[in-house]
Design a protein around this motif. Structure first.
Motif, PDB file in Angstrom:
ATOM      1  N   UNK A 197       0.665  -1.175  -0.020  1.00  0.00           N
ATOM      2  CA  UNK A 197      -0.107  -0.031  -0.007  1.00  0.00           C
ATOM      3  C   UNK A 197       1.005   1.144   0.058  1.00  0.00           C
ATOM      4  N   UNK A 198       0.856   2.246  -1.018  1.00  0.00           N
ATOM      5  CA  UNK A 198       1.556   3.152  -1.243  1.00  0.00           C
ATOM      6  C   UNK A 198       0.843   4.361  -1.040  1.00  0.00           C
ATOM      7  N   UNK A 199       1.696   5.287  -0.008  1.00  0.00           N
ATOM      8  CA  UNK A 199       0.818   6.671   0.454  1.00  0.00           C
ATOM      9  C   UNK A 199       1.284   7.421  -0.789  1.00  0.00           C
ATOM     10  N   UNK A 200       1.993   8.643  -0.466  1.00  0.00           N
ATOM     11  CA  UNK A 200       1.881   9.553  -1.332  1.00  0.00           C
ATOM     12  C   UNK A 200       3.355   9.810  -2.005  1.00  0.00           C
ATOM     13  N   UNK A 201       3.897   8.534  -2.482  1.00  0.00           N
ATOM     14  CA  UNK A 201       4.971   8.462  -3.277  1.00  0.00           C
ATOM     15  C   UNK A 201       4.672   8.978  -4.548  1.00  0.00           C
ATOM     16  N   UNK A 202       5.134  10.163  -4.907  1.00  0.00           N
ATOM     17  CA  UNK A 202       4.970  10.923  -6.317  1.00  0.00           C
ATOM     18  C   UNK A 202       5.854  10.591  -7.279  1.00  0.00           C
ATOM     19  N   UNK A 203       7.034  10.030  -6.949  1.00  0.00           N
ATOM     20  CA  UNK A 203       8.156   9.503  -7.954  1.00  0.00           C
ATOM     21  C   UNK A 203       7.591   8.385  -8.763  1.00  0.00           C
ATOM     22  N   UNK A 204       7.804   8.656 -10.188  1.00  0.00           N
ATOM     23  CA  UNK A 204       6.982   7.505 -10.919  1.00  0.00           C
ATOM     24  C   UNK A 204       7.911   6.387 -11.156  1.00  0.00           C
ATOM     25  N   UNK A 205       9.329   6.698 -11.001  1.00  0.00           N
ATOM     26  CA  UNK A 205      10.301   5.520 -11.119  1.00  0.00           C
ATOM     27  C   UNK A 205      10.259   4.552 -10.066  1.00  0.00           C
ATOM     28  N   UNK A 206      10.034   5.473  -8.670  1.00  0.00           N
ATOM     29  CA  UNK A 206       9.875   4.219  -7.671  1.00  0.00           C
ATOM     30  C   UNK A 206       8.491   3.524  -7.682  1.00  0.00           C
TER      31      UNK A 206
END
Length: 268
Positions: free
Chosen positions: A122-131
């Motif tokens: 479950x991913x919160x606010x990770x905005x880096x597309x590569x990650x």
């Protein structure tokens, strides 16, 4: 069979799907308006088509026409054949793979579709597309069942996410949460043990958690941003807080690397 069109004008209106691929905000606007995403490279294009995403068009350097001939024979989409120099003018970067495809977007899964899973990231606010792309690739490769994204997390179908995932975003179920505030409760109600990865004094080691889980236990692991980590709101809703033991003065891993470690240790 595809319709082949040779284009020599970088301003040709038919190339609008491929304009300025490095300009993130502009691309979000274009892709949302037209319901598309971009697949880059022969392998990723094949995986998108094999997963059932309909191609809108292809942008190919001449040398890629033969290697993709089987796909092109099976579609009626237009194939724009361009020089590498023109492709760079249109897209804003050197398309060293020489092959791009504009694919029709589809919403394939929602939160309810993932509630029967055993293992979720479950991913919160990770905005880096590569990650985000790397997280999806790790989850898929290590046998997890899906990825759930907070409303503000990066788009898994954005070009860099697709490329980094090597097309795993087409095969692994993923869904967007409807409510950042309340949807973790839906996971708990569905029987998930909600585990937060965080640097806290009360965190137990990942190995300790793994040893305590029963074989059939449903687990949802929360991953936060690189700088701030998980929000307090999400941490408060977790059943367990864990950390990856580190050495040599290093306090943490890149979020994509940390996800890979978690997915391996807690693999079903």
């Amino acid at each position: 069979m595809a319709h082949f069109v040779e284009i020599t004008d970088p301003h040709d209106e038919r190339l609008r799907d491929y304009v300025a691929l490095r300009e993130t905000s502009l691309r979000h606007s274009i892709e949302a308006e037209h319901g598309l995403f971009i697949a880059e490279g022969e392998k990723v294009i094949r995986r998108a088509v094999e997963a059932g995403y309909p191609p809108r068009s292809f942008l190919l350097a001449p040398r890629w026409v033969d290697s993709l001939s089987d796909l092109l024979e099976a579609t009626d989409a237009e194939v724009y054949v361009v020089s590498p120099a023109l492709a760079e003018q249109v897209t804003g970067f050197h398309v060293h793979r020489g092959a791009l495809a504009s694919m029709q977007r589809q919403v394939r899964h929602r939160l309810d579709d993932l509630l029967d899973a055993r293992r979720l990231v479950v991913v919160e606010d990770i905005v880096d597309h590569t990650n985000v792309g790397a997280i999806v690739r790790s989850a898929a490769g290590l046998g997890w069942d899906g990825v759930l994204l907070a409303p503000r997390a990066a788009d898994p179908l954005y070009r860099r996410a697709v490329k980094t995932s090597m097309g795993a975003v087409f095969s692994l179920p993923w869904a967007r949460m409807e409510s950042w505030e309340n949807d973790l409760e839906r996971l708990r109600a569905a029987g998930f043990t909600v585990v937060a990865l965080a640097l806290r004094e009360d965190a137990v080691s990942l190995d300790e958690l793994a040893a305590s889980l029963s074989p059939d236990e449903k687990v949802a692991v929360l991953m936060g941003t690189e700088g701030q980590g998980l929000s307090e709101h999400w941490l408060e809703q977790a059943d367990r807080v864990v950390c990856i033991p580190m050495g040599h003065g290093v306090d943490s891993l890149n979020v994509a690397a940390a996800t890979a470690v978690v997915c391996y240790v807690l693999r079903p």
